[in-house]
Enzyme design. Structure first.
Site, mmCIF file in Angstrom:
data_model
loop_
_atom_site.group_PDB
_atom_site.id
_atom_site.type_symbol
_atom_site.label_atom_id
_atom_site.label_comp_id
_atom_site.label_asym_id
_atom_site.label_seq_id
_atom_site.Cartn_x
_atom_site.Cartn_y
_atom_site.Cartn_z
ATOM 1 N N HIS A 17 0.845 -1.209 0.000
ATOM 2 C CA HIS A 17 0.000 0.000 0.000
ATOM 3 C C HIS A 17 0.876 1.255 0.000
ATOM 4 C CE1 HIS A 17 -3.124 -2.538 2.413
ATOM 5 N NE2 HIS A 17 -3.355 -2.648 1.124
ATOM 6 N N LYS A 41 -18.786 -5.057 7.004
ATOM 7 C CA LYS A 41 -17.659 -5.968 6.820
ATOM 8 C C LYS A 41 -16.887 -6.095 8.133
ATOM 9 C CE LYS A 41 -17.022 -5.174 1.858
ATOM 10 N NZ LYS A 41 -16.077 -4.767 0.785
ATOM 11 N N ARG A 90 -2.354 -5.321 -8.346
ATOM 12 C CA ARG A 90 -1.326 -6.337 -8.158
ATOM 13 C C ARG A 90 -1.299 -7.350 -9.297
ATOM 14 N NH1 ARG A 90 -3.464 -6.184 -2.209
ATOM 15 N NH2 ARG A 90 -5.364 -6.525 -3.395
ATOM 16 N N SER A 128 -3.336 -7.440 2.599
ATOM 17 C CA SER A 128 -3.635 -7.477 4.041
ATOM 18 C C SER A 128 -4.124 -8.862 4.444
ATOM 19 C CB SER A 128 -4.694 -6.432 4.384
ATOM 20 O OG SER A 128 -4.254 -5.126 4.077
#
Ligand SMILES: Cc1cn(CCC(=O)O)c2ccccc12
Length: 162
Positions: A17, A41, A90, A128
């Site tokens: 990040h 979430k 990514r 993460s």
């Protein structure tokens, strides 16, 4: 003032990040790193904890501010005079996931562009989620997150609050 937003959950922030955030800071006058606080979430860290870790991690990056948002990202952009949404990619799967959102955001806020920055190759596998999984099995994550994040993550996973 050309202002961009770097949105994410950052649960927790990783060096991948920070690579993208730092590069975005070189492209815009100001970058708002925006932590999504969607209550539906479940996250390992609270919004306040994620904000605090991001503020510490971004403290030395000039032109970066950290904020939180709930609801539509485009509403955050309009409210903060943001002209670009910067996303880190990514792999192709990230692009497949992000493209529909870019089209929807363009429809909701025609004046806001989405800009993709490929992560530097060394971070292309870091997320993460994977960092949390590895840490949960006792793996060494010191190459993927700042030291204070590693300590917070291990503390949370071993405290039984996870
Ligand atoms: C590679 C990458 C993924 N995301 C979303 C991660 C998340 O939602 O936590 C980013 C946010 C900012 C900079 C780079 C990235």
């Amino acid at each position: 003032m050309r202002r961009a937003v770097c949105p994410g959950s950052f649960d927790p922030v990783t060096l991948g990040h920070l690579d993208v955030i730092g590069r975005a800071a070189g492209l815009f006058d100001e970058v708002l790193v925006a932590v999504g606080t969607n209550p539906s979430k479940s996250r390992l860290f609270s919004p306040e904890e994620r904000l605090e870790m991001l503020r510490r991690a971004c403290a030395d990056i000039e032109g970066v501010r950290v904020a939180s948002f709930s609801g539509l990202l485009t509403d955050f952009c309009t409210a903060n005079d943001v002209h670009a949404i910067v996303k880190g990619l990514r792999a192709g799967t990230d692009f497949d996931y992000e493209l529909p959102m870019a089209h929807m955001n363009a429809s909701l806020a025609p004046g806001v562009e989405t800009v993709y920055l490929p992560t530097s190759a060394g971070w292309s596998f870091v997320s993460s989620s994977l960092v949390k999984e590895v840490a949960g099995f006792g793996g060494d994550i010191s190459r993927f997150v700042p030291d204070f994040v590693r300590e917070a993550l291990i503390g949370r996973l071993t405290s039984g609050d996870a």
